[in-house]
Design a protein around this motif. Sequence first.
Motif, PDB file in Angstrom:
ATOM      1  N   CYS A  21       0.944  -1.233   0.003  1.00  0.00           N
ATOM      2  CA  CYS A  21       0.060  -0.058   0.017  1.00  0.00           C
ATOM      3  C   CYS A  21       0.962   1.218   0.038  1.00  0.00           C
ATOM      4  CB  CYS A  21      -0.624  -0.043   1.185  1.00  0.00           C
ATOM      5  SG  CYS A  21      -1.025   1.652   1.826  1.00  0.00           S
ATOM      6  N   SER A  22       1.092   1.626  -1.103  1.00  0.00           N
ATOM      7  CA  SER A  22       2.101   2.730  -0.852  1.00  0.00           C
ATOM      8  C   SER A  22       1.458   3.998  -1.262  1.00  0.00           C
ATOM      9  CB  SER A  22       3.038   2.509  -1.670  1.00  0.00           C
ATOM     10  OG  SER A  22       3.116   3.225  -2.865  1.00  0.00           O
ATOM     11  N   SER A  23       2.045   5.045  -1.306  1.00  0.00           N
ATOM     12  CA  SER A  23       1.022   5.951  -1.803  1.00  0.00           C
ATOM     13  C   SER A  23       0.567   5.595  -3.017  1.00  0.00           C
ATOM     14  CB  SER A  23       2.096   7.138  -2.132  1.00  0.00           C
ATOM     15  OG  SER A  23       2.046   8.096  -2.870  1.00  0.00           O
ATOM     16  N   SER A  24       0.158   4.266  -3.031  1.00  0.00           N
ATOM     17  CA  SER A  24      -0.346   3.639  -3.913  1.00  0.00           C
ATOM     18  C   SER A  24      -0.812   2.475  -3.718  1.00  0.00           C
ATOM     19  CB  SER A  24       0.479   3.440  -5.215  1.00  0.00           C
ATOM     20  OG  SER A  24       0.526   2.449  -5.522  1.00  0.00           O
ATOM     21  N   GLN A  25      -0.494   1.742  -2.665  1.00  0.00           N
ATOM     22  CA  GLN A  25      -0.761   0.412  -2.608  1.00  0.00           C
ATOM     23  C   GLN A  25      -1.759  -0.096  -3.304  1.00  0.00           C
ATOM     24  OE1 GLN A  25       0.583  -0.786   0.501  1.00  0.00           O
ATOM     25  NE2 GLN A  25       0.281  -2.210   0.501  1.00  0.00           N
ATOM     26  N   THR A  27      -3.404   0.935  -5.952  1.00  0.00           N
ATOM     27  CA  THR A  27      -4.074   1.611  -7.121  1.00  0.00           C
ATOM     28  C   THR A  27      -2.800   2.168  -7.713  1.00  0.00           C
ATOM     29  OG1 THR A  27      -5.552   2.525  -5.803  1.00  0.00           O
ATOM     30  CG2 THR A  27      -5.193   3.597  -7.529  1.00  0.00           C
ATOM     31  N   SER A  28      -2.299   2.463  -8.542  1.00  0.00           N
ATOM     32  CA  SER A  28      -0.873   2.679  -9.121  1.00  0.00           C
ATOM     33  C   SER A  28       0.064   3.792  -8.227  1.00  0.00           C
ATOM     34  CB  SER A  28      -0.928   3.210 -10.446  1.00  0.00           C
ATOM     35  OG  SER A  28      -1.528   2.493 -11.397  1.00  0.00           O
ATOM     36  N   SER A  29       1.206   4.217  -8.853  1.00  0.00           N
ATOM     37  CA  SER A  29       1.955   5.195  -7.959  1.00  0.00           C
ATOM     38  C   SER A  29       2.889   5.986  -8.845  1.00  0.00           C
ATOM     39  CB  SER A  29       2.626   4.665  -7.030  1.00  0.00           C
ATOM     40  OG  SER A  29       3.787   4.576  -7.185  1.00  0.00           O
ATOM     41  N   PRO A  30       3.089   7.069  -8.288  1.00  0.00           N
ATOM     42  CA  PRO A  30       4.102   8.123  -9.005  1.00  0.00           C
ATOM     43  C   PRO A  30       5.247   7.700  -9.112  1.00  0.00           C
ATOM     44  CG  PRO A  30       3.530   8.766  -6.748  1.00  0.00           C
ATOM     45  CD  PRO A  30       2.862   7.367  -7.007  1.00  0.00           C
ATOM     46  N   ALA A  31       5.969   8.078  -7.907  1.00  0.00           N
ATOM     47  CA  ALA A  31       7.280   7.326  -7.840  1.00  0.00           C
ATOM     48  C   ALA A  31       7.202   6.143  -7.404  1.00  0.00           C
ATOM     49  CB  ALA A  31       8.102   8.314  -6.759  1.00  0.00           C
ATOM     50  N   SER A  32       7.901   5.291  -7.154  1.00  0.00           N
ATOM     51  CA  SER A  32       7.739   3.974  -6.851  1.00  0.00           C
ATOM     52  C   SER A  32       7.233   3.652  -5.543  1.00  0.00           C
ATOM     53  CB  SER A  32       8.788   3.077  -7.285  1.00  0.00           C
ATOM     54  OG  SER A  32       9.964   3.846  -7.281  1.00  0.00           O
ATOM     55  N   GLN A  33       6.518   2.673  -5.336  1.00  0.00           N
ATOM     56  CA  GLN A  33       6.048   2.323  -3.749  1.00  0.00           C
ATOM     57  C   GLN A  33       5.572   1.026  -3.765  1.00  0.00           C
ATOM     58  OE1 GLN A  33       4.275   6.273  -3.240  1.00  0.00           O
ATOM     59  NE2 GLN A  33       2.831   5.389  -4.291  1.00  0.00           N
ATOM     60  N   THR A  34       5.869   0.251  -2.576  1.00  0.00           N
ATOM     61  CA  THR A  34       5.144  -1.068  -2.167  1.00  0.00           C
ATOM     62  C   THR A  34       5.370  -1.416  -1.076  1.00  0.00           C
ATOM     63  OG1 THR A  34       7.218  -2.406  -2.337  1.00  0.00           O
ATOM     64  CG2 THR A  34       6.701  -1.769  -4.419  1.00  0.00           C
ATOM     65  N   ALA A  35       5.163  -2.682  -0.550  1.00  0.00           N
ATOM     66  CA  ALA A  35       5.258  -3.169   0.803  1.00  0.00           C
ATOM     67  C   ALA A  35       6.550  -3.106   1.218  1.00  0.00           C
ATOM     68  CB  ALA A  35       4.884  -4.704   0.659  1.00  0.00           C
ATOM     69  N   SER A  36       7.517  -3.094   0.253  1.00  0.00           N
ATOM     70  CA  SER A  36       9.062  -3.034   0.737  1.00  0.00           C
ATOM     71  C   SER A  36       9.405  -1.667   1.067  1.00  0.00           C
ATOM     72  CB  SER A  36       9.760  -3.569  -0.216  1.00  0.00           C
ATOM     73  OG  SER A  36      10.010  -2.781  -1.430  1.00  0.00           O
ATOM     74  N   GLU A  37       8.671  -0.697   0.581  1.00  0.00           N
ATOM     75  CA  GLU A  37       8.705   0.815   0.713  1.00  0.00           C
ATOM     76  C   GLU A  37       9.315   1.447  -0.386  1.00  0.00           C
ATOM     77  OE1 GLU A  37      10.271   1.659   4.595  1.00  0.00           O
ATOM     78  OE2 GLU A  37       8.916   0.555   5.725  1.00  0.00           O
ATOM     79  N   THR A  38       9.549   0.862  -1.475  1.00  0.00           N
ATOM     80  CA  THR A  38      10.554   1.443  -2.712  1.00  0.00           C
ATOM     81  C   THR A  38       9.968   1.039  -4.000  1.00  0.00           C
ATOM     82  OG1 THR A  38      12.081  -0.231  -2.216  1.00  0.00           O
ATOM     83  CG2 THR A  38      12.551   1.845  -1.160  1.00  0.00           C
ATOM     84  N   GLN A 287       8.815  11.766   0.275  1.00  0.00           N
ATOM     85  CA  GLN A 287       8.120  12.701  -0.638  1.00  0.00           C
ATOM     86  C   GLN A 287       7.254  11.986  -1.572  1.00  0.00           C
ATOM     87  OE1 GLN A 287      11.295  13.521   0.781  1.00  0.00           O
ATOM     88  NE2 GLN A 287      10.006  14.715   1.914  1.00  0.00           N
ATOM     89  N   SER A 288       7.411  10.643  -2.231  1.00  0.00           N
ATOM     90  CA  SER A 288       6.487   9.972  -2.894  1.00  0.00           C
ATOM     91  C   SER A 288       5.799   8.743  -2.188  1.00  0.00           C
ATOM     92  CB  SER A 288       7.381   9.698  -4.035  1.00  0.00           C
ATOM     93  OG  SER A 288       8.219   8.620  -3.617  1.00  0.00           O
ATOM     94  N   ASN A 289       6.548   8.142  -1.145  1.00  0.00           N
ATOM     95  CA  ASN A 289       6.266   7.272  -0.397  1.00  0.00           C
ATOM     96  C   ASN A 289       5.330   7.142   0.878  1.00  0.00           C
ATOM     97  OD1 ASN A 289       6.904   5.551  -2.336  1.00  0.00           O
ATOM     98  ND2 ASN A 289       8.684   4.978  -1.600  1.00  0.00           N
ATOM     99  N   ALA A 290       4.818   8.552   1.079  1.00  0.00           N
ATOM    100  CA  ALA A 290       4.519   8.923   2.420  1.00  0.00           C
ATOM    101  C   ALA A 290       3.262   8.067   2.941  1.00  0.00           C
ATOM    102  CB  ALA A 290       3.930  10.489   2.683  1.00  0.00           C
ATOM    103  N   TYR A 291       2.294   7.670   2.066  1.00  0.00           N
ATOM    104  CA  TYR A 291       1.149   6.716   2.441  1.00  0.00           C
ATOM    105  C   TYR A 291       1.793   5.379   3.114  1.00  0.00           C
ATOM    106  CZ  TYR A 291      -3.680   5.271   2.912  1.00  0.00           C
ATOM    107  OH  TYR A 291      -4.909   4.756   3.426  1.00  0.00           O
ATOM    108  N   LEU A 292       3.099   4.935   2.853  1.00  0.00           N
ATOM    109  CA  LEU A 292       3.462   3.834   3.454  1.00  0.00           C
ATOM    110  C   LEU A 292       3.931   4.002   4.993  1.00  0.00           C
ATOM    111  CD1 LEU A 292       5.879   2.289   0.739  1.00  0.00           C
ATOM    112  CD2 LEU A 292       4.001   1.352   1.833  1.00  0.00           C
ATOM    113  N   THR A 293       3.494   5.077   5.417  1.00  0.00           N
ATOM    114  CA  THR A 293       3.719   5.378   6.902  1.00  0.00           C
ATOM    115  C   THR A 293       2.948   4.366   7.618  1.00  0.00           C
ATOM    116  OG1 THR A 293       4.228   7.743   6.510  1.00  0.00           O
ATOM    117  CG2 THR A 293       3.602   7.201   8.543  1.00  0.00           C
ATOM    118  N   PHE A 294       1.907   3.935   7.163  1.00  0.00           N
ATOM    119  CA  PHE A 294       1.051   2.961   8.134  1.00  0.00           C
ATOM    120  C   PHE A 294       1.577   1.464   7.592  1.00  0.00           C
ATOM    121  CE2 PHE A 294      -1.659   6.531   6.512  1.00  0.00           C
ATOM    122  CZ  PHE A 294      -1.702   7.329   7.994  1.00  0.00           C
TER     123      PHE A 294
END
Length: 395
Positions: A21-25, A27-38, A287-294
């Motif tokens: 779930c990243s700033s996209s988990q 749903t897609s994302s801008p800069a990369s993001q995933t469970a691994s945070e990157t 700055q691109s993965n902030a939603y992964l804070t959770f």
Amino acid sequence: MKRTILIMLAALLCVSSLAGCSSSQQTSSPASQTASETSVPVKDDEPSKAETPSSADTQSSEETPAPQPSKQEQPSEEASEDDTEVTEENGVIVVHQNGHYRALELFGGGTGNAYVSALTELRSQLDGSIRIYSMIDPLPCAFYLPEEYSEYSVDQKESFDDIASRLDSGITTVDAYSALQQHTSENIYCRTDHHWMPLGAFYAAEAFAGAAGVPFKSLDTFRSETIPGFVGTMYAFTDGDINIKNDPEDFIYYVPDNYPDCKTDFYDTSFNFDYTGSYFKEVGDPQSNAYLTFFGGDEQIVKIRTNVKNGRKLMVVKDSYGNAIPGNLMNSFEEIYIADMRYFNPNLVDFINTMGVTDVLFTMATFSAFGANADNLSEMISQAKGNEIVDHYAD
């Protein structure tokens, strides 16, 4: 105030390595993001656990693509010809409102049959003393889509009401739509990301706590933390809209006052214990993965052990929208289990009964409730029973 409406190509990212779930988990994302945070994340309306849809497949077969405005229908006096290209697939509208740019996905609708069927089936298999709640989280276009474009997105409130009317009477509907509607002048949705802001999730959690009859702390008891300069998934969704990139936002999240006294346990998707760590994560490239804070991503099962002693144990079944909910409920439940609807291998009925769960909350974005993600809910219920479910967390 003057509003400039720009229709941009909705080039939805095709995700190859999944995740979190990243700033996209989901749903897609801008800069990369995933469970691994990157790495690059998956859409909330992604078809299934292992599939990676193409840009033409990201909408469920249950959904009807939202009709797209034509160039002739757009207010041309405020947009140049280059700004008015329309995609043949699902659209993203970029709106200039109140001095800022906001990207909005359009909702094409759907029957919600898979969602209704799964919750109804779960209700029939659980003891009547176990409470079940349905809380579908509206997309921001429900509140921020300019009136002249309302015909291009299905009315989400009507869709939610239809599902509520078809759910078993033993399932409680939580009206997140009305709760959020009261706060649309506040920062409740991201402008540059497809998720809601933590403040929006707070108001939804408050509505749920009221329906569940559990205590809920006021916002002034939480400590706010700010990640500045956030540009989320909508930069990718708009095929790199420079207005989104150049108009970052503050991502503000809220830490409950009893957080130091709570423990968060992490498990793999088969519920094998991994480690005890932090619910609120420091993520790489915030700055691109902030939603992964959770808790860092979706592809895991998470358990929160709080200092509350009320015998209430909550299970949250969610997509990435739901990741922002549990932290608001650490003063409301004794234990909280968190499972993503796409990444959960135990049988859901067995898990609920074995863990002594008293309350089950289904909370997810509109796309997931009306899209192919909902098919995974039936899988969670029908997966093989009888496999031993043991909690091996280490204190």
